[in-house]
Design an enzyme around this catalytic site. Structure first.
Site, PDB file in Angstrom:
ATOM      1  N   LYS A 102     -22.878  42.403  20.715  1.00  0.00           N
ATOM      2  CA  LYS A 102     -23.250  43.822  20.640  1.00  0.00           C
ATOM      3  C   LYS A 102     -23.438  44.458  22.013  1.00  0.00           C
ATOM      4  O   LYS A 102     -23.201  45.637  22.180  1.00  0.00           O
ATOM      5  CB  LYS A 102     -24.518  44.009  19.809  1.00  0.00           C
ATOM      6  CG  LYS A 102     -24.261  43.922  18.306  1.00  0.00           C
ATOM      7  CD  LYS A 102     -25.397  44.524  17.516  1.00  0.00           C
ATOM      8  CE  LYS A 102     -25.094  44.527  16.027  1.00  0.00           C
ATOM      9  NZ  LYS A 102     -25.132  43.158  15.450  1.00  0.00           N
ATOM     10  N   GLU A 124     -30.063  54.159  15.614  1.00  0.00           N
ATOM     11  CA  GLU A 124     -30.870  53.567  14.563  1.00  0.00           C
ATOM     12  C   GLU A 124     -30.653  52.063  14.623  1.00  0.00           C
ATOM     13  O   GLU A 124     -29.712  51.581  15.232  1.00  0.00           O
ATOM     14  CB  GLU A 124     -30.442  54.088  13.179  1.00  0.00           C
ATOM     15  CG  GLU A 124     -29.167  53.459  12.638  1.00  0.00           C
ATOM     16  CD  GLU A 124     -27.923  53.895  13.391  1.00  0.00           C
ATOM     17  OE1 GLU A 124     -27.911  55.010  13.927  1.00  0.00           O
ATOM     18  OE2 GLU A 124     -26.965  53.101  13.433  1.00  0.00           O
ATOM     19  N   SER A 389     -19.953  35.191  17.065  1.00  0.00           N
ATOM     20  CA  SER A 389     -20.425  36.498  17.542  1.00  0.00           C
ATOM     21  C   SER A 389     -21.825  36.460  18.160  1.00  0.00           C
ATOM     22  O   SER A 389     -22.153  37.307  18.980  1.00  0.00           O
ATOM     23  CB  SER A 389     -20.379  37.519  16.407  1.00  0.00           C
ATOM     24  OG  SER A 389     -21.042  37.036  15.250  1.00  0.00           O
TER      25      SER A 389
HETATM   26  C1  LIG Z   1     -24.578  42.737  14.219  1.00  0.00           C
HETATM   27  C2  LIG Z   1     -23.932  41.435  14.208  1.00  0.00           C
HETATM   28  C3  LIG Z   1     -22.753  41.186  13.457  1.00  0.00           C
HETATM   29  C4  LIG Z   1     -22.135  42.205  12.560  1.00  0.00           C
HETATM   30  O1  LIG Z   1     -21.671  43.371  13.192  1.00  0.00           O
HETATM   31  P1  LIG Z   1     -20.124  43.646  13.413  1.00  0.00           P
HETATM   32  O2  LIG Z   1     -20.105  45.056  13.857  1.00  0.00           O
HETATM   33  O3  LIG Z   1     -19.438  43.446  12.097  1.00  0.00           O
HETATM   34  O4  LIG Z   1     -19.636  42.704  14.427  1.00  0.00           O
HETATM   35  C5  LIG Z   1     -22.163  39.939  13.547  1.00  0.00           C
HETATM   36  N1  LIG Z   1     -22.693  38.968  14.302  1.00  0.00           N
HETATM   37  C6  LIG Z   1     -23.825  39.151  15.026  1.00  0.00           C
HETATM   38  C7  LIG Z   1     -24.357  38.018  15.832  1.00  0.00           C
HETATM   39  C8  LIG Z   1     -24.482  40.380  15.002  1.00  0.00           C
HETATM   40  O5  LIG Z   1     -25.603  40.560  15.715  1.00  0.00           O
END
Ligand SMILES: *Cc1c(COP(=O)(O)O)cnc(C)c1O
Length: 407
Positions: A102, A124, A389
């Protein structure tokens, strides 16, 4: 590569179009005042973000502050445990500063705010991950930061609320309606329409009115561009498949952007939660229909009155009733295939990756791990690259309390 009437050689020049559409999806569905604010951001994005100075500064920040490029790890023990015919690899966004992807778009959005002369960023947050990433970026650039959060979420997510406050952000409690994410979105948009001379709204995924789905995709595409080059460097070839989890769709969009024009299968993984009944999952691309919400047109899950349906996932970062408009477009074209993983498969993958590789994944990312494991069993041979992610420290207490620790 050509699919339907879309040529992927020139894809990024043509999508979205000048009105923010990816085929039928996207656009700007807000009142006239906010439309003017969106037009200002679009204009600034095209002139500022393409400038050499902006690109050079963002590149330096990614190296010196975020710790990019993040590595790719070969998941050898996990691959062996699945039979060894298919090799799994992970792009390590868990090692990006603050522990997830993010920050990639938050740093881009906050740098744009600085170039536009804004003093404040507004957003938000639901589970608090976007709020923490944006508070991090705001602290770095010396911007004020107002994060709108439902009262119910504030109680549930105390550690993230504390992080935001330590980083100097103001957490604004939203006390109307169900006091969760939807109300927080409304409150943040409300505040923004009053303050847009001094502030910029920073969305948390490839969602919302144009230009946000495009901007966030572009800022996240660093993930896919790095990964493609690194993977070829490591193995001498492209992966056979690329996998990422899809909530709003930002980590997936960034990863997929690097491989759209390659002969690579691309899989987006949505949360099936407890099952296929409406309210038990958040798999909008699999079970949803076309509609408009939060300022854009996409595929969404609706209740009997046509409003956004209640959704559920063990991963709070994935429980959103729609996905970014570009994902809806890729789905219709058939360029990206979307499938689902349920809570139990997710928890199994969470522990497998932890114990076989020494990596505790975010519970969102564990959906991608679980799907890559499924593909490995289904494929004869080859390689799968998944986007990890984020890291799972934030999920430990919850997973242990709800599922226990296996022997
Ligand atoms: C917020 C988040 C997601 C989901 O958000 P996307 O916009 O779909 O990427 C996925 N993995 C992690 C670790 C997150 O913090």
């Amino acid at each position: 590569m050509q699919m339907g009437n879309v040529n992927f050689d020139t894809y990024f020049h043509n999508y979205p179009d000048k009105d923010g559409f990816f085929g039928p999806y996207g656009g700007v569905y807000v009142d006239d005042k906010l439309k003017a604010a969106m037009a200002e951001i679009t204009q600034a994005y095209y002139s500022i973000c393409q400038s050499r100075k902006f690109i050079a500064e963002l590149r330096r920040i990614r190296t010196e502050f975020q710790g990019r490029p993040t590595p790719i790890s070969h998941l050898e023990r996990l691959s062996d445990a699945l039979g060894g015919r298919v090799q799994l690899y992970a792009k390590r966004e868990d090692l990006n500063h603050s522990g997830a992807h993010k920050l990639n778009h938050c740093m881009g959005e906050a740098l744009l705010a600085k170039y536009m002369g804004k003093k404040k960023v507004i957003a938000e947050t639901g589970a608090g991950q976007h709020g923490v990433a944006l508070a991090t970026a705001a602290a770095y650039f010396g911007l004020e930061c107002d994060i709108y959060m439902g009262a119910v979420d504030i109680k549930k997510q105390a550690p993230n609320v504390a992080r935001m406050k330590v980083l100097g952000a103001r957490v604004v409690e939203v006390t109307h309606g169900l006091q969760t994410l939807k109300e927080a979105v409304d409150a943040a948009f409300d505040a923004y329409s009053k303050e847009y001379n001094d502030a910029i709204y920073c969305i948390g995924s490839v969602l919302g009115p144009h230009p946000f789905p495009m901007m966030v995709r572009d800022f996240q595409s660093v993930v896919g561009i790095e990964a493609r080059e690194q993977f070829i460097g490591m193995t001498g070839h492209l992966p056979d498949a690329v996998v990422a989890c899809v909530g709003g769709g930002s980590n997936a969009a960034g990863m997929f952007a690097g491989f759209l024009n390659d002969p690579v299968d691309i899989w987006g993984v949505e949360p099936l939660g407890r099952g296929e009944k409406l309210g038990d999952h958040a798999a909008s691309l699999k079970f949803g229909t076309a509609g408009i919400m939060h300022g854009f047109n996409s595929i969404m899950l609706k209740d009997e009155n046509g409003n956004p349906a209640p959704v559920y996932s063990v991963a709070s970062g994935l429980d959103y009733p729609s996905s970014g408009p570009e994902h809806a477009f890729w789905r219709d074209l058939g360029r990206v295939k979307y499938d689902v993983i349920d809570d139990n498969e997710t928890i199994d993958a969470f522990y497998k990756l932890s114990r076989l590789e020494g990596i505790i994944p975010a519970i969102e990312s564990a959906h991608a791990v679980a799907y890559a494991m499924k593909l490995a069993k289904r494929m004869e041979h080859g390689s799968v690259l998944l986007n990890l992610s984020g890291r799972g420290d934030k999920d430990l207490d919850y997973v242990i309390e709800k599922y226990g620790i296996p022997d």
